[in-house]
Design a protein around this motif. Structure first.
Motif, PDB file in Angstrom:
ATOM      1  N   PHE A   1       0.835  -1.208   0.000  1.00 20.58           N
ATOM      2  CA  PHE A   1       0.000   0.000   0.000  1.00 20.58           C
ATOM      3  C   PHE A   1       0.868   1.255   0.000  1.00 20.58           C
ATOM      4  N   LEU A   2       1.893   1.268   0.819  1.00 18.00           N
ATOM      5  CA  LEU A   2       2.771   2.436   0.895  1.00 18.00           C
ATOM      6  C   LEU A   2       3.557   2.642  -0.395  1.00 18.00           C
ATOM      7  N   LEU A   3       4.177   1.584  -0.887  1.00 17.86           N
ATOM      8  CA  LEU A   3       5.015   1.722  -2.076  1.00 17.86           C
ATOM      9  C   LEU A   3       4.192   2.068  -3.320  1.00 17.86           C
ATOM     10  N   ASN A   4       3.105   1.345  -3.511  1.00 21.85           N
ATOM     11  CA  ASN A   4       2.373   1.459  -4.767  1.00 21.85           C
ATOM     12  C   ASN A   4       1.341   2.578  -4.772  1.00 21.85           C
ATOM     13  N   GLU A   5       0.727   2.837  -3.612  1.00 24.04           N
ATOM     14  CA  GLU A   5      -0.392   3.775  -3.565  1.00 24.04           C
ATOM     15  C   GLU A   5      -0.006   5.125  -2.961  1.00 24.04           C
ATOM     16  N   VAL A   6       0.559   5.105  -1.764  1.00 24.87           N
ATOM     17  CA  VAL A   6       0.804   6.357  -1.053  1.00 24.87           C
ATOM     18  C   VAL A   6       1.963   7.128  -1.681  1.00 24.87           C
ATOM     19  N   PHE A   7       3.093   6.435  -1.925  1.00 25.13           N
ATOM     20  CA  PHE A   7       4.285   7.125  -2.415  1.00 25.13           C
ATOM     21  C   PHE A   7       4.549   6.898  -3.901  1.00 25.13           C
ATOM     22  N   GLN A   8       3.728   6.062  -4.542  1.00 25.25           N
ATOM     23  CA  GLN A   8       3.802   5.859  -5.988  1.00 25.25           C
ATOM     24  C   GLN A   8       5.245   5.654  -6.447  1.00 25.25           C
ATOM     25  N   PHE A   9       5.778   4.556  -6.000  1.00 28.59           N
ATOM     26  CA  PHE A   9       7.180   4.196  -6.208  1.00 28.59           C
ATOM     27  C   PHE A   9       7.614   4.329  -7.668  1.00 28.59           C
ATOM     28  N   ASP A  10       6.758   3.924  -8.594  1.00 29.85           N
ATOM     29  CA  ASP A  10       7.146   3.912 -10.005  1.00 29.85           C
ATOM     30  C   ASP A  10       7.346   5.308 -10.587  1.00 29.85           C
ATOM     31  N   ARG A  11       6.903   6.334  -9.890  1.00 33.63           N
ATOM     32  CA  ARG A  11       7.156   7.702 -10.358  1.00 33.63           C
ATOM     33  C   ARG A  11       8.633   8.067 -10.235  1.00 33.63           C
ATOM     34  N   CYS A  12       9.381   7.252  -9.516  1.00 32.73           N
ATOM     35  CA  CYS A  12      10.819   7.516  -9.345  1.00 32.73           C
ATOM     36  C   CYS A  12      11.670   6.750 -10.349  1.00 32.73           C
ATOM     37  N   ASN A  13      11.062   6.247 -11.419  1.00 31.10           N
ATOM     38  CA  ASN A  13      11.802   5.415 -12.374  1.00 31.10           C
ATOM     39  C   ASN A  13      12.925   6.154 -13.088  1.00 31.10           C
ATOM     40  N   ASN A  14      12.945   7.487 -12.975  1.00 28.76           N
ATOM     41  CA  ASN A  14      14.056   8.242 -13.562  1.00 28.76           C
ATOM     42  C   ASN A  14      15.325   8.112 -12.731  1.00 28.76           C
ATOM     43  N   LEU A  15      15.205   7.620 -11.503  1.00 32.43           N
ATOM     44  CA  LEU A  15      16.367   7.451 -10.641  1.00 32.43           C
ATOM     45  C   LEU A  15      17.059   6.125 -10.942  1.00 32.43           C
ATOM     46  N   HIS A  16      18.373   6.136 -10.828  1.00 33.86           N
ATOM     47  CA  HIS A  16      19.170   4.942 -11.114  1.00 33.86           C
ATOM     48  C   HIS A  16      18.711   3.782 -10.237  1.00 33.86           C
ATOM     49  N   GLY A  17      18.438   2.643 -10.879  1.00 32.59           N
ATOM     50  CA  GLY A  17      18.068   1.431 -10.160  1.00 32.59           C
ATOM     51  C   GLY A  17      16.580   1.222  -9.991  1.00 32.59           C
ATOM     52  N   PHE A  18      15.787   2.270 -10.120  1.00 38.30           N
ATOM     53  CA  PHE A  18      14.351   2.129  -9.893  1.00 38.30           C
ATOM     54  C   PHE A  18      13.651   1.393 -11.031  1.00 38.30           C
ATOM     55  N   SER A  19      14.108   1.595 -12.259  1.00 39.82           N
ATOM     56  CA  SER A  19      13.456   0.919 -13.382  1.00 39.82           C
ATOM     57  C   SER A  19      13.649  -0.595 -13.317  1.00 39.82           C
ATOM     58  N   ASN A  20      14.645  -1.035 -12.564  1.00 35.23           N
ATOM     59  CA  ASN A  20      14.870  -2.472 -12.377  1.00 35.23           C
ATOM     60  C   ASN A  20      14.045  -3.041 -11.232  1.00 35.23           C
ATOM     61  N   ALA A  21      13.236  -2.180 -10.596  1.00 42.87           N
ATOM     62  CA  ALA A  21      12.431  -2.615  -9.452  1.00 42.87           C
ATOM     63  C   ALA A  21      10.956  -2.378  -9.749  1.00 42.87           C
ATOM     64  N   SER A  22      10.475  -2.974 -10.838  1.00 37.73           N
ATOM     65  CA  SER A  22       9.065  -2.877 -11.202  1.00 37.73           C
ATOM     66  C   SER A  22       8.213  -3.526 -10.123  1.00 37.73           C
ATOM     67  N   ILE A  23       6.912  -3.335 -10.214  1.00 33.11           N
ATOM     68  CA  ILE A  23       6.038  -3.857  -9.166  1.00 33.11           C
ATOM     69  C   ILE A  23       6.150  -5.371  -9.047  1.00 33.11           C
ATOM     70  N   ASP A  24       6.287  -6.074 -10.179  1.00 32.83           N
ATOM     71  CA  ASP A  24       6.433  -7.532 -10.120  1.00 32.83           C
ATOM     72  C   ASP A  24       7.738  -7.927  -9.443  1.00 32.83           C
ATOM     73  N   VAL A  25       8.806  -7.205  -9.770  1.00 31.32           N
ATOM     74  CA  VAL A  25      10.111  -7.494  -9.161  1.00 31.32           C
ATOM     75  C   VAL A  25      10.063  -7.192  -7.666  1.00 31.32           C
ATOM     76  N   ARG A  26       9.451  -6.051  -7.318  1.00 31.87           N
ATOM     77  CA  ARG A  26       9.350  -5.685  -5.890  1.00 31.87           C
ATOM     78  C   ARG A  26       8.597  -6.756  -5.107  1.00 31.87           C
ATOM     79  N   GLU A  27       7.478  -7.177  -5.662  1.00 35.03           N
ATOM     80  CA  GLU A  27       6.672  -8.178  -4.944  1.00 35.03           C
ATOM     81  C   GLU A  27       7.435  -9.488  -4.790  1.00 35.03           C
ATOM     82  N   ALA A  28       8.193  -9.855  -5.812  1.00 32.82           N
ATOM     83  CA  ALA A  28       8.978 -11.093  -5.718  1.00 32.82           C
ATOM     84  C   ALA A  28      10.070 -10.965  -4.668  1.00 32.82           C
ATOM     85  N   ILE A  29      10.774  -9.837  -4.682  1.00 30.78           N
ATOM     86  CA  ILE A  29      11.850  -9.619  -3.710  1.00 30.78           C
ATOM     87  C   ILE A  29      11.308  -9.616  -2.293  1.00 30.78           C
TER      88      ILE A  29
END
Length: 596
Positions: free
Chosen positions: A13-41
């Motif tokens: 809820f925090l990562l995906n909804e409140v802070f919208q993690f994917d909006r940070c995909n311009n930062l190094h390393g974030f594009s490698n942490a998609s929602i599917d990857v995050r959930e698996a990790i």
């Protein structure tokens, strides 16, 4: 026996909804942490914590660590195999730079994984957390040859790391340290002295331990301005990376302590040990602060983590323990008594802990994201603003989360009644383990003073003003939303108290510094409560929007109720803290020392 389940739904809820993690995909390393990857990790991190680390928590507490005659240390049964799973899984290098073998993923994910591991086994997790902190210092300030020699195997977990600050005669005041460093003419130094309270100073989990040691070079200026930092391996490393002779560092003894028995807290004796300077001469504290800030955020997470696992076990107990009848009539008439969950005071206790946990987790994720921005953004203004946030919030998080984490462990223990005092239920271990987090990496009173005396006035109060402005803007944006009134009105009130306290300190602490010292802890707590309220308001808004678009779920409904409880029953304490701050230091300082 206690149990633990990682709070995956809340984290999602925090990562995906409140802070919208994917909006940070311009930062190094974030594009490698998609929602599917995050959930698996995070799913794998949860399994490791629940199934491997948690079952060893009581084992470590009962067995503790053993120092052998040769100075080596044996960790509790199962620790070595469990640590190997942590290392082999790449968990220590999750957010470490890829050039040293790390995965380069966001620090935010590492902080979440740390919460899971600490909740499961605080003592065992500390071996890895100190390694990651030492790694961070070497990444920033290490010389190229030092990075090449030490970092790959520290990132992989083959070697571990420590920080060596405290000495028998000095703790916080490191300017008093006596450990000396003698130049050898070949770029190395001979380090001699004694360090105490060294977490994971000696153990059998890894082949080598890389100590980061504060020492004073011969002829250096007195005080903190003459302190340097050195890297001192337990075992010397040959040019080809293989291990050579044992260095002149030995565990003199293991501290017998209140909690975290499974972690070796050592007295370390340096007897002409070979070390190399990190960074510049007499600038050791600048280097160490990288490590200390990493460690302080990690300790803040420890406070949250112990509160979370204590809450989970107390809530489970309250649902099954039969005792008395509900004040409004039997709720389980077929049973000899009702579960204690029916009693308002039990619910008050549990909601107090839960409301803290969920707000604290939100602040940790928020701040961890700021850390990622500070280190990964290409925008100088973004980096500066994020760094301002980190500097301001680090003492707040360390002080408030550990203070409340310990208090909540005690509250959770109380739910069990007499059983909470008995070791087999595990609650008394949570209390004992949580207690150290208030002390190490800078005692909480020091954190509060750092906040008031250093962080608030820094850069003309830029960081604090940015925080005040962000919270005020959120409150103004949602002020007309009737559904948000139960959250926004108390938030605005708390912010007003924080601003009043800040103004009072600005007007009264410059001429009389004791006013800052007397009010520092209350100011830190007031700041923390306001930050929690901001998080609750943000979470409530997202929950309301999700309900409006997709319908209510048990999770979202509980989120809104828990948030209202925080606003109604916990946030009013801001008025108390403000009143205390405004009394000043007169009464506090009036008695002569002999009267105590």
């Amino acid at each position: 026996m206690p149990s633990y389940k990682a709070p995956l739904e809340d984290v999602g809820f925090l990562l995906n909804e409140v802070f919208q993690f994917d909006r940070c995909n311009n930062l190094h390393g974030f594009s490698n942490a998609s929602i599917d990857v995050r959930e698996a990790i995070l799913g794998q991190a949860a399994k490791l914590s629940e199934q491997v680390l948690q079952p060893l928590n009581r084992v470590g507490d009962l067995e503790g660590c053993k120092r052998n005659d040769d100075g080596s240390v044996t960790t509790p049964t199962g620790f070595k195999a469990a640590y190997k799973q942590v290392a082999d899984g790449g968990w220590l290098g999750l957010s470490a730079p890829t050039e040293f073998g790390g995965q380069g993923l966001p620090v935010t994910l590492s902080q979440i994984v740390a919460e899971f591991q600490v909740s499961a086994n605080m003592a065992l997790s500390s071996y890895g957390s100190l390694t990651m902190a030492a790694t961070a210092a070497l990444v920033v300030h290490g010389r190229p040859e030092q990075k090449a020699m030490f970092l790959p195997k520290m990132v992989s977990g083959e070697w571990t790391g420590t920080m060596n600050l405290t000495e028998p005669h000095c703790g916080t005041d490191l300017g008093l340290l006596r450990t000396k460093a003698v130049p050898q003419g070949d770029g190395s130094y001979k380090i001699s002295g004694t360090k105490i309270f060294i977490t994971a100073g000696e153990h059998d989990l890894a082949d080598n331990i890389i100590h980061l040691v504060l020492a004073r070079i011969e002829g250096a200026p007195a005080g903190i301005k003459g302190v340097s930092l050195f890297v001192v391996p337990k075992v010397m490393v040959n040019d080809d990376g293989s291990l050579g002779e044992r260095n002149g560092v030995l565990c003199g003894s293991i501290e017998h302590k209140m909690g975290i028995h499974g972690n070796a807290t050592c007295v370390m004796n340096y007897d002409g040990a070979t070390g190399w300077l990190i960074g510049e001469e007499n600038k050791g504290m600048q280097v160490m602060f990288v490590m200390m800030n990493e460690a302080r955020l990690g300790v803040a997470v420890q406070g949250l983590a112990q509160s979370e696992v204590a809450y989970q076990n107390a809530a489970a107990y309250a649902k099954t323990r039969l005792q008395g009848r509900s004040l409004t009539g039997p709720k389980s008439p077929e049973k000899p008594a009702d579960p204690i969950m029916v009693h308002p005071d039990v619910r008050r206790t549990l909601l107090t802990i839960r409301a803290f946990n969920e707000a604290a987790r939100a602040v940790v994720v928020w701040t961890a994201l700021k850390s990622d921005v500070a280190h990964r953004s290409d925008n100088p203004k973004e980096r500066q603003a994020a760094d301002d946030h980190l500097g301001l919030m680090t003492p707040v998080l360390k002080g408030v989360l550990t203070e409340s984490g310990f208090a909540n462990a005690v509250l959770a223990q109380q739910i069990f009644g007499g059983h909470g005092y008995i070791a087999e239920w595990g609650m008394e271990q949570f209390v004992r383990d949580a207690r150290i987090a208030m002390i190490y990496e800078g005692a909480n009173g020091i954190q509060a003073l750092d906040l008031v005396r250093r962080k608030l006035p820094r850069d003309g109060g830029r960081a604090a003003m940015a925080f005040f402005g962000e919270v005020a803007a959120f409150a103004k944006e949602h002020d007309a939303d009737e559904a948000m009134t139960p959250y926004v009105a108390p938030l605005s009130n708390a912010l007003g108290h924080l601003e009043q306290a800040t103004t009072w300190l600005m007007n009264n602490a410059m001429a009389e510094p004791d006013n800052a010292g007397a009010g520092a802890t209350d100011y830190m707590q007031l700041f923390g409560l306001t930050a929690f309220a901001y998080m609750w308001a943000k979470m409530a808004k997202v929950a309301q929007d999700n309900i409006a678009s997709s319908g209510a779920t048990p999770y979202l409904t509980a989120k809104l109720v828990t948030g209202r409880f925080f606003m109604e029953r916990m946030l009013p304490e801001t008025a108390l803290h403000l009143a205390r701050i405004q009394t000043g230091a007169d009464t506090t300082m009036e008695l002569r020392a002999e009267a105590f």
